[in-house]
Write a protein that holds these residues in place. Structure first.
Motif, short mmCIF file in Angstrom:
data_model
loop_
_atom_site.label_atom_id
_atom_site.label_comp_id
_atom_site.label_asym_id
_atom_site.label_seq_id
_atom_site.Cartn_x
_atom_site.Cartn_y
_atom_site.Cartn_z
N ILE A 674 40.94 42.77 46.99
CA ILE A 674 40.68 43.92 46.13
C ILE A 674 41.66 43.88 44.95
O ILE A 674 42.87 43.82 45.15
N ASP A 675 41.10 43.88 43.76
CA ASP A 675 41.92 43.89 42.54
C ASP A 675 42.24 45.35 42.22
O ASP A 675 41.35 46.19 42.11
N ILE A 676 43.54 45.65 42.12
CA ILE A 676 43.98 47.03 41.89
C ILE A 676 44.71 47.11 40.56
O ILE A 676 45.67 46.37 40.33
N GLN A 677 44.23 47.97 39.67
CA GLN A 677 44.89 48.13 38.38
C GLN A 677 45.04 49.60 38.04
O GLN A 677 44.32 50.44 38.57
N HIS A 726 49.24 45.80 38.04
CA HIS A 726 48.15 44.95 38.50
C HIS A 726 48.50 44.29 39.83
O HIS A 726 49.49 43.57 39.92
N TYR A 727 47.70 44.55 40.86
CA TYR A 727 47.96 44.00 42.19
C TYR A 727 46.70 43.35 42.73
O TYR A 727 45.58 43.72 42.37
N LEU A 728 46.91 42.39 43.62
CA LEU A 728 45.78 41.82 44.36
C LEU A 728 46.05 42.06 45.84
O LEU A 728 47.00 41.54 46.41
N MET A 729 45.20 42.88 46.45
CA MET A 729 45.34 43.21 47.86
C MET A 729 44.43 42.31 48.68
O MET A 729 43.29 42.08 48.30
N THR A 730 44.92 41.80 49.80
CA THR A 730 44.02 41.11 50.73
C THR A 730 43.86 41.95 51.98
O THR A 730 44.78 42.68 52.38
N THR A 731 42.70 41.85 52.58
CA THR A 731 42.40 42.59 53.82
C THR A 731 41.91 41.60 54.85
O THR A 731 41.69 40.43 54.55
N THR A 732 41.71 42.08 56.08
CA THR A 732 41.11 41.21 57.08
C THR A 732 39.68 40.89 56.66
O THR A 732 39.06 41.63 55.88
N THR A 733 39.14 39.78 57.18
CA THR A 733 37.77 39.38 56.84
C THR A 733 36.77 40.45 57.23
O THR A 733 35.93 40.86 56.45
N GLY A 734 36.89 40.94 58.47
CA GLY A 734 35.92 41.90 58.97
C GLY A 734 36.11 43.29 58.38
O GLY A 734 35.17 44.08 58.32
N GLY A 735 37.33 43.59 57.92
CA GLY A 735 37.62 44.96 57.48
C GLY A 735 37.43 45.18 55.99
O GLY A 735 37.58 46.31 55.50
N ALA A 736 37.08 44.12 55.25
CA ALA A 736 37.10 44.19 53.78
C ALA A 736 36.30 45.36 53.22
O ALA A 736 36.80 46.15 52.42
#
Ligand SMILES: [Zn+2]
Lengths: 1001, 91
Positions: A674-677, A726-736
């Protein structure tokens, strides 16, 4: 057949097209236009099945979807055979093969028929009462019940037919192409409305189309002639789309309806090739007009279920439409005028009618007078008390009714007959109306439930609303349709209708008998074999609600949903309990109105189209390199890459070893991104993660844990600060997807003041994760000018570099505990960068590894997988991750819940490590943990969540959740398995490299 | 299957939307000031009434906007649709 049952006919059956078919192994003939039922009847076959409980011989009873008995198995192919097909609905085709169901060994000699003689032992609720005890015997009972009961056989192979779905929208949907529906269609079309007209039969016109009496006249024409002109007119109307052979299955809220069209079931098997078999229409209509008509009711008397006993309207249709006599010696038994139309049809066709038995004192309507004038014997004020004939009726016994109609008097009269037409009045088909949530009211005059209140934009007309006589049907349909559509004038306003008017009415729900009720079998629900006795027994045993009576007696619970049985069941309950039927209410009709095949419901969504699946940009490489895949959400993820016939265990051991000893590579593209700005992005992260984000610098990465408001762990992942806001968040594959939705929810509803923008970029980037002691050397070969020193590019940091024109985001983060680089590139370069890494890593034995090895490697380090080691009931404290909860932050999602009385309990289940006493013993994930094996019942203390054999440690390791786990470190526990009990010791959750030295290579 | 009139996109099929439960339950501004009972009231207690219920819906397969719906749970009739932040209508 020696008997001549076909009469010269007919406009609806094509006698030039002879069709052969096979019934119970015998070759027979019929004509194009026949249903299977009419073809069987023309061959003098009434007996087609056995009843469900008593295995009594049963014959064709109706000519429509209400048929309870003539339910056959069609086809003899393992893939195409279809059970529970009503012979009255299926159109005859050349080569049709059908068999009786529910009889063993044959329809004529049926072992289960012995139940008929045991029937005093099989009252209502018998199955509930008898087979419940002892519980352990159920398996044995079930075998015999299934063997001697059951309705047909399912196909055992995959359905090879094609099915289709289609959406349709219209101004006016008209369900039912009888006279009232056709008039409504025409009125709507003349008003320039887009009309969709559904008819479940092959032809439009309903029952009026084959009406042949000379009393009913419309505009001075025979009613059927008038109707044919209207049909021709409608067929050429551009505003009206007509779908025949299409039955409405379900009527949902907001005028959303499902209809099923049969496209090939009437064709011979060879003509069906490559054609779509059935189509499901998903219809959204602005207005709906229900003109589904009515069905005739039988009457309830002793032995009313013998083959040859049929609805009077069905006998009439078989003569007038199909040109088939149902018997040569007829008797009619009625309580109303409509059966006299059958009398006229029998007479006109030259078929012998021995007598009419009518429970009324007399009737002086035009049609009855006409029958009287023919010299036919009518027994007024008489009732049938018995019938004879085991496999086909041959006699009826009648007696006179007393004044009250509650007993029979005088002496018995026996009449010969091979076909008894029965009419007990008519029931409007209100099923769709009630399915849609409409409420019914009771009409005392005709003893029927009619549509009353509805929340939807809909209208019921014709006999579906309780108008049964032609003048009422037409005039009210015209008037009501105009009002419903806000139309002032129509072309039907001056219509002139003549018909016979019924003057005398009488109804007895359970006819009296000369025998006590206990010695009789007056059937209500033919398919489920429930009788009036069963209803009374249920009432005696205390069942009061009609819904309970229905379930206890199984009345109305067959594939016909009790279309014939329900009214009598209600009537008998009302009579017995002295209740008004209107106060009793009706049982609920549920979709589908008639059974649907699974094929129609799923349409094209079968096999690979059942669900979408997502592939990473490197997918083809994985396939080419022999990967086995596992489903993670909708993703296909490489699971492991077996070499030379390796088992999964062997492959995972090899992959894990390579990653620890030299280098491994994982496709991590499926992780949610998820791109967060926005200027408040940092504040936002502080609110959604448990840890503090204020001090994170540009170019640095941080692991975060996300909770629900209830304090339970929801998701985790690494977020990188790409720029000031500006941030790039990663999540679990199933939880995206869920994380994205949750974050958007908070931003839109709780914190709209925050200046934050979220964009899902999961599919936009591909990620190759290179790890192992040689990872740095490999990355260095690819990015020659990049300074990879620990000072310049330390653990938990990020660099953006170019490889040619490709911009690469490289994060030095690790889920394996090894020195590790994750290279993110635009998705279209994913396979290129992957192959680049493989090439550069060749000299270091770079080994592609899948999700299974990834799980093993992280378990060695005690890293959790949300969803595997957690299940929505684990707080960070339970996971021994207290370090990630910021003490300084005033608030974050779930913070307050972390000190609720329940979450601070010390005896909660907590994450621990487990070591087996035998290092080669690998625990099963999901296995239970106990302390004292001798205690009964034993206390379940927790369960294993992750378990592997570690090739690096050369022993079995496991993670588990365990009650009071933190306190139990070092203690011995037991893992009971089906064949043994495994001894384990509670350990720390980190098994390898507690000092975190490996992340620096 | 409902027809839902998204305030941003117009009338769409229910399959494009997800329901988010009862509306007008604001997250407390100072959760740490609340005792367990007060926090539990926010966290767990929902009315689930028969009749007009105010609900949150999200146009998940459309504009992804959240909005409020006043729905009669006895017959699923949608009486009113209004945006986030607006007060519930008097019905
Ligand atoms: Zn929208």
């Amino acid at each position: 057949m020696s008997k001549n049952l076909r009469i010269n006919n007919k406009q609806f059956v094509d006698e030039t097209r002879k069709l052969s078919f096979v019934f119970n192994g015998k070759k027979l003939y019929g004509y194009k236009g026949d249903t299977l039922a009419s073809a069987l009847l023309s061959n003098d076959i009434h007996l087609v099945g056995r009843s469900f409980k008593y295995h009594r011989p049963r014959g064709i009873m109706t000519s429509g979807s209400e048929e309870p008995n003539a339910i056959l198995q069609i086809g003899n192919d393992d893939a195409l055979t279809e059970p529970n097909v009503r012979a009255t609905e299926i159109e005859l085709y050349d080569g049709l093969i059908c068999n009786s169901q529910n009889c063993w060994p044959s329809v004529k000699f049926d072992i289960g028929g012995i139940n008929n003689f045991l029937s005093p032992l099989l009252p209502a609720g018998f199955y509930y009462k008898t087979f419940m005890w002892p519980a352990s015997f159920w398996g044995k009972y079930e075998y015999f019940i299934r063997k001697s009961a059951g309705l047909g056989k399912s196909p055992t192979k995959q359905d090879p037919d094609m099915y289709d779905h289609r959406y349709m929208h219209c101004d006016i949907l008209i369900v039912g192409g009888g006279v009232s529906g056709l008039i409504a269609a025409k009125i709507a079309s003349d008003d320039n409305k887009k009309v969709l007209l559904l008819e479940d039969k092959e032809l439009l016109g309903g029952s009026l189309i084959y009406d042949d009496n000379d009393i009913s006249k419309i505009d001075d024409q025979k009613s059927s002639e008038w109707l044919k002109k209207l049909i021709d007119n409608i067929k050429n109307d551009k505003n009206i789309i007509i779908k025949t052979r299409t039955s409405l299955a379900a009527y949902h809220n907001y005028n959303f309806l499902l209809a099923r069209q049969n496209l090939t079931d009437h064709l011979s098997v060879n003509d069906r090739n490559n054609k779509i078999r059935q189509r499901l229409y998903k219809i959204r209509a602005k207005k709906v007009i229900i003109s589904t008509g009515a069905i005739e009711r039988p009457q309830v008397f002793h032995n009313n279920d013998r083959p040859g006993i049929m609805l009077a309207s069905a006998v009439k249709k078989y003569i007038d439409y199909y040109g088939v006599r149902c018997g040569l010696e007829n008797v009619i038994f009625t309580n109303n005028d409509s059966a006299y139309e059958t009398a006229l049809s029998l007479h006109k066709s030259g078929t012998k009618l021995n007598a009419i038995v009518d429970i009324r004192d007399n009737s002086s309507s035009e049609i009855v007078n006409q029958v009287k004038g023919l010299g036919i014997q009518i027994y007024w004020n008489h009732s049938v008390v018995d019938t004879k004939g085991y496999k086909r009726i041959n006699k009826v016994t009648i007696m006179k009714l007393n004044d009250k109609g509650n007993d029979v008097i005088g002496k018995k009269i026996e009449l010969n007959c091979d076909c008894l037409s029965v009419s007990g009045g008519w029931t409007p088909m209100v099923h769709l109306f009630t399915q849609s949530g409409g409420k019914l009211k009771f009409d005392n005059k005709d003893n029927i439930f009619v549509p009353d209140k509805t929340n939807l934009n809909q209208l019921s007309i014709g006999s579906a609303k309780g108008d049964f006589e032609l003048d009422d049907v037409l005039k009210n349909s015209i008037k009501d349709t105009k009002k419903f559509l806000n139309i002032e004038n129509s072309n039907f306003d001056k219509i002139d209708v003549k018909c016979s008017k019924e003057k005398d009415k009488k109804n007895i729900w359970l006819l009296p008998s000369d025998k006590p009720l206990s010695k009789t079998k007056p059937f209500l629900d033919y398919q489920n074999d429930s009788t009036a006795k069963d209803i009374k027994l249920a009432l005696r045993e205390g069942f009061k609600s009609i819904e309970h009576v229905k379930r206890y007696t199984t009345t109305g619970m067959g594939t016909d949903q009790g279309k014939l049985a329900n009214m009598h069941a209600l009537g008998i309950v009302a009579d017995t309990t002295n209740t008004n039927m209107g106060d009793l209410g009706t049982t609920t009709f549920r979709p589908p109105y008639t059974p649907l095949t699974f094929g129609t419901i799923v349409g094209r969504n079968v096999g690979q189209f059942f669900d979408i699946f997502r592939k990473t940009p490197m997918h083809d490489w994985h396939v080419d390199n022999n990967a086995k895949f596992e489903n993670v959400g909708q993703w296909k993820r490489a699971w492991y890459y077996p070499k030379d016939g390796e088992t999964m265990y062997d492959a995972v051991q090899r992959e894990s070893k390579a990653a620890r000893e030299s280098s491994g590579i994982l496709d991590a593209s499926t992780l949610g991104k998820i791109d967060i700005q926005g200027t408040d992005a940092n504040e936002f992260l502080n609110r959604v993660y448990t840890n503090a984000w204020s001090k994170l610098q540009i170019g640095k990465c941080r692991y975060g844990l996300m909770l629900n408001e209830d304090g339970m762990v929801y998701d985790d992942g690494v977020t990188t600060k790409l720029g000031e806001n500006h941030y790039l968040m990663t999540t679990t594959t199933g939880g995206a997807a869920n994380v994205m939705s949750k974050l958007e929810d908070y931003l839109q509803t709780e914190w709209p003041e925050l200046d934050v923008f979220l964009t899902s970029v999961t599919d936009h980037y591909a990620t190759a994760s290179v790890c192992g002691p040689n990872a740095k050397k490999i990355i260095n070969k690819i990015f020659k000018n990049l300074d990879l020193s620990d000072e310049s590019f330390p653990h938990m940091s990020f660099k953006e570099v170019k490889l040619g024109n490709i911009s690469c985001r490289i994060m030095r983060i690790s889920f394996t505990g090894e020195l590790s680089y994750e290279i993110n590139v635009e998705a279209s370069y994913g396979k290129y960068i992957w192959e680049k890494c493989i090439e550069a890593g060749k000299e270091f034995n770079i080994t592609p590894y899948g999700t299974e090895t990834m799980h093993l490697l992280r378990a060695e380090k005690g890293f959790i997988i949300v969803g595997q080691d957690t299940d929505g009931t684990m707080t960070p404290v339970d996971l021994q991750m207290d370090w990630i909860i910021s003490k300084k932050k005033y608030d974050f999602i779930g913070k307050r819940s972390l000190y609720r009385s329940d979450t601070i309990r010390e005896d909660r289940k907590q994450l621990v490590g487990l070591l087996t006493d035998d290092p080669n013993e690998i625990l099963e994930e999901g296995a239970q943990l106990i302390k004292d094996g001798n205690k009964n019942p034993v206390d379940m203390l927790g369960h294993v969540t992750s378990s592997y054999f570690s090739p690096t440690l050369k022993k079995s390791i496991a993670l588990a959740i365990l009650k009071e786990g933190k306190k139990l470190k070092g203690q011995k526990l037991l893992v009971p398995m089906i064949d043994k009990t495994i001894k384990v010791t509670v350990s720390d959750t980190i098994f390898l490299d507690k000092e975190n030295e490996r992340i620096n290579g | 299957m409902f027809l839902i009139n998204c305030p941003y996109c117009g009338e769409r099929d229910q399959s494009e939307f997800v329901s988010g439960g009862e509306a007008h339950i604001a997250r407390p501004k100072q959760p740490t000031e609340l005792n367990d009972d007060q926090w539990a009231e926010y966290l767990f207690m929902r009315k689930n009434i028969k009749g007009i219920q105010f609900e949150r819906w999200n146009h998940a397969h459309g504009c992804r906007k959240w909005f409020n719906v006043a729905r009669d749970t006895s017959n699923d009739k949608i009486e009113k649709i209004y945006k986030m932040g607006e007060q519930p209508p008097k019905l």
